[in-house]
Design a protein around this motif. Structure first.
Motif, PDB file in Angstrom:
ATOM      1  N   GLY A 118      11.729  -7.618  -3.896  1.00 17.84           N
ATOM      2  CA  GLY A 118      11.105  -6.405  -4.455  1.00 17.84           C
ATOM      3  C   GLY A 118       9.797  -5.683  -4.145  1.00 17.84           C
ATOM      4  O   GLY A 118       8.716  -7.533  -4.072  1.00 17.84           O
ATOM      5  N   THR A 119       9.006  -4.817  -3.577  1.00 17.70           N
ATOM      6  CA  THR A 119       6.878  -4.858  -3.061  1.00 17.70           C
ATOM      7  C   THR A 119       6.942  -3.414  -3.665  1.00 17.70           C
ATOM      8  O   THR A 119       8.280  -2.258  -4.138  1.00 17.70           O
ATOM      9  N   GLN A 120       6.009  -3.479  -4.777  1.00 20.06           N
ATOM     10  CA  GLN A 120       5.112  -2.415  -5.504  1.00 20.06           C
ATOM     11  C   GLN A 120       4.505  -1.601  -4.067  1.00 20.06           C
ATOM     12  O   GLN A 120       3.869  -1.350  -3.741  1.00 20.06           O
ATOM     13  N   VAL A 121       5.354  -0.186  -5.000  1.00 22.29           N
ATOM     14  CA  VAL A 121       4.957   1.120  -4.588  1.00 22.29           C
ATOM     15  C   VAL A 121       4.246   1.952  -5.037  1.00 22.29           C
ATOM     16  O   VAL A 121       5.084   1.630  -5.962  1.00 22.29           O
ATOM     17  N   THR A 122       2.643   2.066  -5.447  1.00 22.79           N
ATOM     18  CA  THR A 122       2.144   2.958  -5.927  1.00 22.79           C
ATOM     19  C   THR A 122       1.437   4.908  -5.394  1.00 22.79           C
ATOM     20  O   THR A 122       0.914   4.266  -4.437  1.00 22.79           O
TER      21      THR A 122
END
Length: 125
Positions: A118-122
């Motif tokens: 997973g990779t965080q997108v904000t």
């Protein structure tokens, strides 16, 4: 089994763009449908987009249709998710996934057997 590593997440303002990448290794990448899913805090993981093994068929969730584009480069064993016109509601951890079976197209979580970390997108408003 296939190993998947996502990259490209980050913080972006509403209306901005990001491109996620997912590098695959471990089995014949070019025969498997690949997908992107996301999970926001307190919510269930949901389907975002999928692309079949040859790249000729793409599927999208209604919430991202027209804003996100999934693509793949089988020579590089990589799948991409180009995200444009981002909204705060797109904030989530984005996961790359590989289908359980070759030459099958699916959009359900159960249909995907290998997942990245997973990779965080904000997206800020």
């Amino acid at each position: 089994q296939v190993q998947l590593v996502e990259s490209g997440g980050g913080l972006v303002q509403a209306g901005g763009s990001l491109r996620l990448s997912c590098a695959a290794s471990g089995r014949t990448f070019s025969t498997y449908t690949m997908g992107w899913f996301r999970q926001a805090p307190g919510k269930e993981r949901e389907f975002v987009a999928a692309i079949n093994w040859a790249g000729g068929t793409t599927l999208y969730a209604d919430s991202v249709k027209g804003r996100f584009t999934i693509s793949r480069d089988n020579a590089k064993n990589t799948v991409y998710l180009q995200m444009s016109s981002l909204k705060p509601e797109d904030t989530a951890v984005y996961y790359c996934a590989a289908n359980r079976l070759p030459l099958v197209v699916t959009t359900t979580i159960a249909g995907f057997g290998s997942w990245g970390q997973g990779t965080q997108v904000t997206v800020s408003s």
